[in-house]
Motif scaffolding. Sequence first.
Motif, short mmCIF file in Angstrom:
data_model
loop_
_atom_site.label_atom_id
_atom_site.label_comp_id
_atom_site.label_asym_id
_atom_site.label_seq_id
_atom_site.Cartn_x
_atom_site.Cartn_y
_atom_site.Cartn_z
N LEU A 20 13.10 -6.79 -19.37
CA LEU A 20 12.55 -5.50 -19.77
C LEU A 20 13.56 -4.37 -19.61
CD1 LEU A 20 9.04 -5.97 -18.12
CD2 LEU A 20 9.56 -6.07 -20.57
N MET A 21 14.50 -4.53 -18.68
CA MET A 21 15.51 -3.51 -18.40
C MET A 21 16.83 -3.79 -19.12
SD MET A 21 14.62 -0.92 -16.39
CE MET A 21 16.14 -0.42 -15.57
N LYS A 22 16.84 -4.69 -20.08
CA LYS A 22 18.10 -5.11 -20.71
C LYS A 22 18.82 -3.97 -21.43
CE LYS A 22 15.96 -6.91 -24.99
NZ LYS A 22 14.62 -6.39 -24.69
N ASP A 23 18.07 -2.98 -21.87
CA ASP A 23 18.69 -1.83 -22.55
C ASP A 23 19.03 -0.69 -21.58
OD1 ASP A 23 18.47 -3.08 -25.04
OD2 ASP A 23 16.43 -2.30 -25.33
N TYR A 24 18.73 -0.90 -20.30
CA TYR A 24 18.90 0.18 -19.32
C TYR A 24 19.73 -0.26 -18.11
CZ TYR A 24 14.84 1.71 -22.02
OH TYR A 24 13.96 2.04 -23.04
N GLY A 25 20.51 -1.31 -18.24
CA GLY A 25 21.37 -1.73 -17.13
C GLY A 25 20.88 -2.90 -16.33
N GLY A 26 19.78 -3.53 -16.77
CA GLY A 26 19.31 -4.76 -16.14
C GLY A 26 18.62 -4.58 -14.81
N PHE A 27 18.09 -5.70 -14.28
CA PHE A 27 17.47 -5.73 -12.96
C PHE A 27 17.91 -7.00 -12.25
CE2 PHE A 27 14.30 -7.20 -9.97
CZ PHE A 27 14.09 -6.08 -9.20
N GLU A 28 18.24 -6.87 -10.98
CA GLU A 28 18.65 -8.01 -10.17
C GLU A 28 18.17 -7.77 -8.75
OE1 GLU A 28 20.90 -11.46 -8.81
OE2 GLU A 28 20.57 -9.53 -7.85
N GLY A 29 17.59 -8.79 -8.12
CA GLY A 29 17.01 -8.61 -6.80
C GLY A 29 18.01 -8.14 -5.76
N ASN A 30 19.22 -8.70 -5.77
CA ASN A 30 20.23 -8.30 -4.80
C ASN A 30 20.70 -6.87 -5.05
OD1 ASN A 30 23.51 -8.72 -3.87
ND2 ASN A 30 21.91 -9.39 -2.48
N ALA A 31 20.86 -6.51 -6.32
CA ALA A 31 21.23 -5.13 -6.66
C ALA A 31 20.13 -4.17 -6.24
CB ALA A 31 21.49 -5.02 -8.16
#
Length: 434
Positions: free
Chosen positions: A128-139
């Motif tokens: 869902l965040m692919k156009d906004y810099g992504g999402f990653e649990g560690n980040a």
Amino acid sequence: MFRLRAEMNSFYNAFDHERLSNWEASGDFRTPFQMDRDRVLHTPAFRRMQSKTQVFWSGEYDFYRTRLTHSLEVAQIGRSICHWLKQDSELLRDDHFIDPELVEVICLSHDLGHPPFGHAGERSLNFLMKDYGGFEGNAQTLRLLTERIFSVKRSGMDPTRAFLDGVLKYKTLWSELNKQGEAPENHFIYDSQAAYLDWAIGGNDFPVEYTPGDERDKFKSIECQVMDWADDTAYSLNDLADSVRAGFLSIHRIEQWAEKTGNSCGEGSPLGDLIKAIRGNRVEPFAGKRIGKYIQSARLVEDTNCMSALTNRYRYRLEVDADIRAESEVFKKLAFQVVFLSPELKQLEHKGNFMLERLWEVLKTRYIDGLSIGGQNFQILPKDDAEEIEAQDDVNERARLVCDFLAGMTDSSAVRLYKRLFIPDFGSIGDLVG
């Protein structure tokens, strides 16, 4: 006083103890790392892990591990590895050792940023965040520690450098993996976090051989390596115990998987020992005994790299006995292929994904795009969250804040909000949204 206590361990220096703000405690009886641990333990983000999925959805049965109980177990294993290394390694001594309380807070924090519905929720938010810099649990964990963890001030917890670096399992930016518009699936930090990465490694440049991705991500502090092995230990053994108790791992399924993958189930083999434990109803003691073996399989070796002259945290590398590492991989693959890929769990993952997508659609329309819904500006989010989002001019920052809200929800609070918005006969004006 904390200076004196910190100086009793020559393993760490001022570079390791420094905080993001350069603030120093005056007269506190705790060491800097004890302060890090105490701050994390008393945050809402830590408590929310009690209702976030580890393997099975939280709340289904009392005995299943959640993100919180998993993190507590990882912390115990991490501390035990520190004590074992201090006893076993000639490279350490009573006044020169890996701080177990630093490793403890790293382990307690390693899953802080994970969203509801487990790894499926993480993959959903990344999509869902692919156009906004992504999402990653560690980040997201890094974002919480540096910017979000104290919600009243909307600021981070001002971690020490050693703590912040210890949770950095990945040191590659999202844009460095975003090749030809194909967004990375995982193992990155957000582009906006580049300054924290630079601070963590003291402004040093990565050597050319540390290329973005797997090669660079192998470059971890010794505390991060201990946390990683403690996490693998808990994941490969304790999650197995849950899977057996839940009925997903039976002797028949293990034997079928072993035949298909060419693994032995004979006497004395890892799978043979697991089957014997299931027959004797002793899976928990089996896992506990194995944890002890995994802890004592760790060894400390000296290393030389671009950071080793600056801090002892990079002077040493953790090595694990090859046979124990291989056994852990067998158990992880067994759990992944037999349990995590089972239709029963995938159906629940689909449901969690569906709910997150629907919530995202509504919040994106209302708060990211700033559009009305059915001609009305519904106030869906709590007042403070809505005001913070609406004050942002940058669409990427609005999206990140909406993502923060969704990622911070527990399994149950996400389900409740979904029901309030989409199920006609659920909810009342007296319900809490969060």
